[in-house]
Scaffold this active site. Structure first.
Site, PDB file in Angstrom:
ATOM      1  N   ARG A 109       0.790  -1.215   0.000  1.00  0.00           N
ATOM      2  CA  ARG A 109       0.000   0.000   0.000  1.00  0.00           C
ATOM      3  C   ARG A 109       0.833   1.282   0.000  1.00  0.00           C
ATOM      4  NH1 ARG A 109      -4.883  -0.796   2.505  1.00  0.00           N
ATOM      5  NH2 ARG A 109      -6.411   0.026   1.176  1.00  0.00           N
ATOM      6  N   HIS A 165      -7.401  -3.436  -8.236  1.00  0.00           N
ATOM      7  CA  HIS A 165      -7.270  -2.736  -6.947  1.00  0.00           C
ATOM      8  C   HIS A 165      -8.632  -2.609  -6.255  1.00  0.00           C
ATOM      9  CE1 HIS A 165      -4.705  -0.294  -4.318  1.00  0.00           C
ATOM     10  NE2 HIS A 165      -5.743   0.527  -4.147  1.00  0.00           N
ATOM     11  N   TYR A 202     -17.345  13.401 -14.502  1.00  0.00           N
ATOM     12  CA  TYR A 202     -17.218  14.631 -15.281  1.00  0.00           C
ATOM     13  C   TYR A 202     -15.846  14.800 -15.925  1.00  0.00           C
ATOM     14  CZ  TYR A 202     -21.458  15.942 -12.750  1.00  0.00           C
ATOM     15  OH  TYR A 202     -22.710  15.969 -12.214  1.00  0.00           O
TER      16      TYR A 202
END
Length: 822
Positions: A31, A77, A121
């Site tokens: 991580r 992931h 967007y």
């Protein structure tokens, strides 16, 4: 019967240790920490690989961010869409990444830490430089591993051609450790890597000549070099970053313009913090702040108030706001799956080792492919080079029942392999022309040479290193740019308080009761002779009045001399600041005075820590009974908390005055009765602190006493006049040449005609035409008069009226404002 469950007893402490270690290692490896080879954490690597698999390259059209997030989330992931999208956003932000890896279209946030638009967007595609990290990935250059559900494979590391960990840096917090690596300039980094390749024993000192310092995307200035060097040598260091600025004048007002801010600073938060400081009164010199940043660049405007020094305000901004920050380098990365702290040379070494391994694997892959191709070409040449073979081959193929039988026939008849026979059958008739046969022969010859070259790459280290260097130089050609962050190599990283305090002229006032304050000289207005004056202070007690005034600058050193002959040391800016109408602060609360002692004299000096300066100056002291003493300033340059002995005071006497000289002055001592003596400073032998001095002027009786002393350099006698002031406001100037030089210890000559109208003599000063005179009454009223308004008269006259005195008021003290302090 039900089968009994088997219970295993374990120690809970051991289990917690084991589980926590497993958890922490999972966070560290999977991580939070980057791999030293490609400089990527797993989520960054998966985002780039997911885009690669979707074909979202730099020369393709943008795709919705949500599409990429879904691809990465579903295949590689499974830790939440927010983590993937935030990673992708950061990789597209130019103020966060020195070399962005993703090209974003839409709202991706700002330097004010505004959030980006939702993923539905925005649109993204890979930057060209990101593609360099994925080149040759299909050539088995890196190990692959199964994803979380073992359904597809993903790379353990990318075969990157760019030193991403060095040029983009990284940050991350794991369990029990963290990493914070700064970005560097691509050109400088690659030049350093090439230098390492040329000499594997290169020193870090030599590497620093190529990589001069980190290069942050927001520019700014690295202030001081010690932290940079330490981070290069050890992998850990503290780098001071400052904003880049310049000064402008806008509409007649001085302005500080910020062009670049330190890395990872929230611009809006920084401006708000400054506004809060202004409201609290800690940034009084700033009248307005404007953020004029736009798409063309950053621009923050600090508009200053009148008569404020921009350099001082800038230093205050550096101290109190994030215009100056520290980047704490902690270069920790995963090496073979283990976290290791690395210096700059080790980071370069691991990247070069990775590139060498990629080239070896790529070469083996290409070698295998071309060997197979040569094998096929060899079979084609056997068949096609001899015409009879070609005719016979066609005849045999036609006689075969099916393709498999034809393959077996060709293998047996022409001694070909199965692959060779199959490729012949797959050929089109157009390849049987004489021109195509020549092409096959040429390809075969070239392929044989290529095999030789590829084998050399695998065997000879220098060839591999040359390939790495050439590929890196190609990267420079494509993506080189100039350094953004400037370097200030100054060793002065720690700010001194003097940097934050303007060295302006101030008025120091000391009251009869022992109150002191510091007020800006600009608060006192210039008036004409005979004026009434304006309020200089509020007197807290009827018995108190302001006795001494002194014109100084904030950075000077102030020496206090007490009645008992002790000396105390203070900086002018350490004197509490007060307005004209404030009474100030008790001196005993600032310096450690004895209960029955008080300050009677003071001198201003330059830098007392400069050995050359203190050896050139002397302190001349005079007591109320006319005793003078001369001591080198060096003896007063190392004060103690409770003061030092300046002079041994005789019984019934006390110290009155102290003056700084250069050893070639003439001393003028005046007494209350109006007499004055002049003698050369050379007539006083220099002694140490623990001495009492010699007679300077002979005092006739107990009611008469010394009221003041001045020292005038020989080369200034023609430029100065002697000013005398009486207690009832009369004063005059006289030429210094009117006072003859005598031996010390005499009775002196008349300097003012003392009458009931004038009152006794209270002050003498040496003045020039450019000076001003400041007079303070016992009532606290101060007036400032130009020296030119005071007539030059003979020494045996009473002078002219300087100030109007009402209600039995009298003058407490006078001082001059020299021409360089106006």
């Amino acid at each position: 019967m039900k089968k009994e469950k088997k219970l295993i007893s374990i120690n809970i402490e051991d289990e917690m240790k084991s589980s926590y270690i497993d958890y922490s290692m999972s966070v560290i490896v999977a991580r939070a920490l980057p791999d030293v080879r490609d400089g990527l954490k797993p989520v960054h690597r998966r985002v780039l690989y997911g885009m690669y698999q979707l074909g979202v390259f730099s020369n393709q059209s943008y795709k919705k961010s949500a599409r990429i997030v879904g691809e990465v989330l579903g295949k590689y992931h499974p830790h939440g869409d927010i983590s993937v999208y935030e990673t992708m956003v950061r990789m597209a932000q130019k103020w966060n990444m020195r070399y962005p890896l993703i090209d974003g279209q839409g709202n991706f946030g700002s330097m004010d830490f505004d959030p980006p638009a939702a993923m539905r967007y925005t649109e993204v595609k890979m930057q060209k430089i990101a593609e360099e990290m994925l080149l040759d990935i299909k050539k088995e250059t890196v190990n692959m591993q199964f994803n979380f559900d073992d359904s597809i494979e993903e790379p353990q590391v990318l075969p990157t051609r760019i030193p991403n960990l060095l040029i983009n840096g990284t940050s991350g917090i794991a369990v029990g450790m963290a990493t914070n690596m700064p970005p560097h300039n691509l050109t400088e980094t690659i030049q350093a890597i090439c230098a390492y390749i040329d000499n594997k024993n290169i020193s870090i000192e030599t590497i620093i000549k190529y990589i001069k310092a980190p290069d942050f995307p927001t520019g700014g200035v690295i202030y001081g070099y010690d932290g940079v060097k330490k981070s290069f040598y050890t992998g850990k260091g503290r780098i001071i970053l400052r904003a880049k600025f310049h000064f402008e004048e806008i509409n007649g007002k001085k302005c500080i313009i910020i062009d670049e801010i330190p890395y990872q600073v929230n611009k809006a938060e920084m401006i708000n913090k400054t506004v809060e400081l202004m409201k609290e009164g800690n940034m009084e010199g700033i009248s307005q702040i404007r953020d004029e940043s736009d798409r063309n660049g950053l621009r923050i405007v600090y508009i200053l108030k009148h008569n404020h020094n921009p350099n001082i305000l800038l230093n205050n901004l550096f101290k109190h706001t994030s215009l100056q920050t520290a980047f704490n380098v902690n270069a920790i990365a995963l090496v073979n799956g283990k976290p290791v702290q690395l210096n700059i040379k080790e980071l370069i070494k691991h990247f070069v080792d990775h590139r060498e391994n990629v080239i070896i694997r790529r070469t083996k892959y290409e070698l295998e492919k071309i060997i197979n191709r040569v094998h096929i070409l060899k079979g084609l040449i056997i068949i096609l080079s001899i015409k009879n073979n070609l005719d016979k081959m066609i005849e045999l193929i036609q006689s075969a029942q099916d393709k498999n039988e034809a393959i077996i026939i060709l293998m047996n008849k022409f001694n070909l392999s199965k692959d060779q026979s199959k490729s012949i059958l797959d050929m089109k008739l157009q390849h049987f022309t004489s021109l195509e046969i020549k092409k096959i022969q040429i390809e075969y010859d070239q392929s044989v040479k290529t095999i030789d070259n590829l084998k050399k790459i695998l065997v000879i280290d220098d060839i591999r290193m040359d390939i790495i260097k050439q590929e890196l130089k190609d990267i420079i050609q494509k993506y080189h740019d100039k350094r953004r962050t400037q370097i200030n190599y100054s060793d002065k990283i720690t700010q001194h308080i003097e940097d934050l305090i303007e060295n302006e002229q101030v008025v120091l006032t000391i009251s009869h009761a022992g109150y002191i304050k510091r007020t800006s000289l600009s608060e006192y207005k210039l008036q004409g002779r005979g004026g009434v004056g304006n309020i200089g202070a509020l007197v807290s007690k009827k018995t108190d009045f302001f006795k001494h005034i002194l014109i100084a600058t904030n950075h000077q050193y102030l020496l206090f001399f007490t009645e008992k002959g002790k000396c105390f040391w203070l900086r002018v800016y350490e004197v509490p600041e007060g307005s004209k109408i404030s009474k100030g602060r008790a001196i005993q609360n600032i310096i450690n005075l004895e209960e029955n002692d008080k300050v009677n004299a003071y001198i201003l000096t330059g830098n007392l820590k400069n050995p050359e300066y203190i050896k050139d100056y002397y302190v001349i002291m005079v007591t109320k009974k006319g005793i003078v003493k001369k001591t080198s300033l060096e003896h007063y340059s190392r004060p103690r908390k409770y003061g030092i002995n300046a002079i041994v005071i005789r019984t019934g006497d006390y110290l009155l005055e102290a003056i700084l000289t250069k050893g070639n002055s003439h001393v003028f001592i005046a007494v209350k009765s109006g007499k004055l003596i002049r003698f050369s400073e050379k007539n006083i032998r220099s002694t140490r602190r623990n001495s009492s001095g010699v007679i300077g002027i002979h005092v006739k009786h107990d009611k008469d006493y010394v009221i003041g002393m001045i020292c005038v350099n020989q080369d200034q006698q023609d430029k100065k006049c002697l000013l005398v002031v009486s207690e009832k406001g009369f004063g005059k100037r006289s030429y210094i040449t009117e006072y003859r030089t005598t031996n010390r210890g005499g009775k002196g000559i008349k300097t003012i005609n003392i009458t009931s109208k004038t009152g006794f003599l209270i002050a003498i000063k040496d003045v020039t035409n450019q000076d001003d005179l400041m007079i303070i009454k016992k009532s606290g009223i101060i007036i400032r008069i130009p020296i030119l308004d005071i007539r030059i008269m003979g020494r045996n006259t009473q002078g002219v009226k300087l100030i109007n005195l009402k209600n039995h008021d009298s003058i407490a003290d006078v001082d001059k404002v020299t021409n360089n302090m106006k």
